[in-house]
Design an enzyme around this catalytic site. Structure first.
Site, PDB file in Angstrom:
ATOM      1  N   LEU A 134       0.961  -1.154   0.031  1.00  0.00           N
ATOM      2  CA  LEU A 134      -0.115  -0.064   0.071  1.00  0.00           C
ATOM      3  C   LEU A 134       0.901   1.323   0.031  1.00  0.00           C
ATOM      4  O   LEU A 134       2.001   1.203   0.634  1.00  0.00           O
ATOM      5  CB  LEU A 134      -0.764  -0.036   1.419  1.00  0.00           C
ATOM      6  CG  LEU A 134      -1.806  -0.983   1.444  1.00  0.00           C
ATOM      7  CD1 LEU A 134      -2.747  -1.079   2.672  1.00  0.00           C
ATOM      8  CD2 LEU A 134      -2.828  -1.278   0.349  1.00  0.00           C
ATOM      9  N   ASP A 135       0.314   2.378  -0.715  1.00  0.00           N
ATOM     10  CA  ASP A 135       1.186   3.631  -0.509  1.00  0.00           C
ATOM     11  C   ASP A 135       1.216   3.918   0.902  1.00  0.00           C
ATOM     12  O   ASP A 135       0.400   3.535   1.882  1.00  0.00           O
ATOM     13  CB  ASP A 135       0.288   4.631  -1.354  1.00  0.00           C
ATOM     14  CG  ASP A 135       0.321   4.364  -2.767  1.00  0.00           C
ATOM     15  OD1 ASP A 135       1.339   3.611  -3.378  1.00  0.00           O
ATOM     16  OD2 ASP A 135      -0.391   4.756  -3.634  1.00  0.00           O
ATOM     17  N   LYS A 136       2.240   5.032   1.176  1.00  0.00           N
ATOM     18  CA  LYS A 136       2.329   5.338   2.585  1.00  0.00           C
ATOM     19  C   LYS A 136       1.114   5.760   3.145  1.00  0.00           C
ATOM     20  O   LYS A 136       0.963   5.482   4.525  1.00  0.00           O
ATOM     21  CB  LYS A 136       3.684   6.631   2.508  1.00  0.00           C
ATOM     22  CG  LYS A 136       4.011   7.186   3.797  1.00  0.00           C
ATOM     23  CD  LYS A 136       4.832   8.494   3.672  1.00  0.00           C
ATOM     24  CE  LYS A 136       5.054   9.299   4.776  1.00  0.00           C
ATOM     25  NZ  LYS A 136       5.755  10.226   5.001  1.00  0.00           N
ATOM     26  N   THR A 138      -2.080   5.309   2.271  1.00  0.00           N
ATOM     27  CA  THR A 138      -3.024   4.529   2.023  1.00  0.00           C
ATOM     28  C   THR A 138      -3.313   3.798   3.483  1.00  0.00           C
ATOM     29  O   THR A 138      -2.257   3.096   3.819  1.00  0.00           O
ATOM     30  CB  THR A 138      -3.118   3.758   0.820  1.00  0.00           C
ATOM     31  OG1 THR A 138      -3.127   4.509  -0.149  1.00  0.00           O
ATOM     32  CG2 THR A 138      -4.388   2.740   0.867  1.00  0.00           C
ATOM     33  N   ARG A 234      -6.067   6.544  -7.397  1.00  0.00           N
ATOM     34  CA  ARG A 234      -5.723   7.912  -7.539  1.00  0.00           C
ATOM     35  C   ARG A 234      -5.857   8.540  -8.879  1.00  0.00           C
ATOM     36  O   ARG A 234      -6.255   9.559  -8.930  1.00  0.00           O
ATOM     37  CB  ARG A 234      -4.431   8.028  -6.799  1.00  0.00           C
ATOM     38  CG  ARG A 234      -4.502   7.663  -5.285  1.00  0.00           C
ATOM     39  CD  ARG A 234      -3.019   7.547  -4.484  1.00  0.00           C
ATOM     40  NE  ARG A 234      -2.381   8.659  -4.497  1.00  0.00           N
ATOM     41  CZ  ARG A 234      -1.087   8.832  -4.321  1.00  0.00           C
ATOM     42  NH1 ARG A 234      -0.389   7.762  -4.131  1.00  0.00           N
ATOM     43  NH2 ARG A 234      -0.523  10.166  -4.053  1.00  0.00           N
TER      44      ARG A 234
END
EC number: 5.4.99.-
Length: 293
Positions: A134-136, A138, A234
């Site tokens: 996951l992105d930082k 998220t 996104r």
């Protein structure tokens, strides 16, 4: 981590060589080669055996997978971890916002990898293997494989799209109907991290979305991915005119939230070892709830 697995050979598996049986059960050629080089890595009825041994009904096949220590320079760091589920093979974490998954420049000790490595600091040969990164910023559910076998099988499930991921996203504007975005994604030529829709050189990317709730200027969407491109949700939502608030790259509107309003809410997949159906669901965090409640 090290892992021992025992298989009780049934009549339908008789006549197969050990190597073929293990491949059918998801072991890669690389992992089988490691077993051959491990002391007592492959046992039949308690005795060491070659991989070309032909299996018989009621044989007991035991494999011992020794994890190989990797000098990955992940420093164990004591940080809170919200553990949703754990067994011998997998760890499911509810990742908070602001926590990167892997160390990088300026993020050496504050990542999920650091926290999980600390959690297993007393275990032999723990190697951090995150399956659905996951992105930082998220939040939500992510899977950690605890040994080479579960890692091998789970990565294969990702390739075969057997791990079903559900996200909740808050977007700007009113979304009334469900839809699908089929638009290839590529890296922006002038940026290291930013992505964009690019029909000429982008990689295939498909996102399905369904509105759950709308209030004022924002909508809550349930999102399912067919592909797993970087920043896919996104980029796609910005592409159709409904960007996520708080997204520093694609919509830096911090009036309500200071990070992209995206949450990994649900995971469904077969357990890598016993094939049991696994279902995990976690509510969206308070900073997303305040848009509607």
């Amino acid at each position: 981590m090290n892992r021992t697995i025992t298989y009780n050979i049934k009549i339908e598996d008789t006549g197969k060589k050990i190597q073929d049986f293990l491949k059918e059960n998801g072991l890669s050629s690389k992992l089988i080669t490691r077993l051959k080089k491990t002391k007592e890595g492959i046992l039949i009825n308690g005795k060491w055996e070659y991989v070309n041994y032909v299996l018989k009904e009621n044989d007991t096949l035991t494999i011992f997978i020794k994890d190989i220590f990797d000098e990955n320079n992940i420093l164990p760091t004591r940080m809170p971890l919200e553990i949703v589920y754990e067994d011998e093979d997998i760890l499911v974490i509810n990742k908070p916002a602001g926590m990167p998954v892997h160390p990088s420049i300026n993020n050496y000790t504050n990542t999920l990898a650091n926290a999980v490595t600390y959690y297993y600091k007393d275990e032999e040969n723990f190697i951090f293997r995150c399956i659905n990164r996951l992105d930082k910023d998220t939040t939500g559910l992510t899977i950690i494989a605890k040994n080479p076998l579960s890692g091998c099988l789970l990565y294969d499930m990702i390739t075969k799209k057997m791990i079903k991921r559900t996200y909740l996203a808050i977007v700007r504007g009113m979304v009334y109907d469900s839809g699908t975005i089929d638009a290839p994604i590529a890296r922006k030529s002038e940026s290291i991290i930013e992505r964009c829709v690019d029909y000429k050189s982008g990689e295939k990317a498909i996102t399905h979305y369904k509105p759950i709730l709308s209030s004022g200027k924002y909508s809550l969407l349930e999102i399912h991915l067919e592909t797993g491109r970087t920043h896919q949700i996104r980029v796609h939502m910005d592409f159709i005119g409904h960007p996520l608030p708080g997204d520093f790259l694609y919509n830096p509107d911090y009036s309500i939230i200071n990070r992209q309003a995206l949450h990994s809410s649900c995971l469904d997949f077969p357990h890598p070892i016993d094939n049991k159906n696994m279902h995990f669901e976690i509510d969206m965090p308070n900073d997303m709830k305040k848009f509607f409640y």
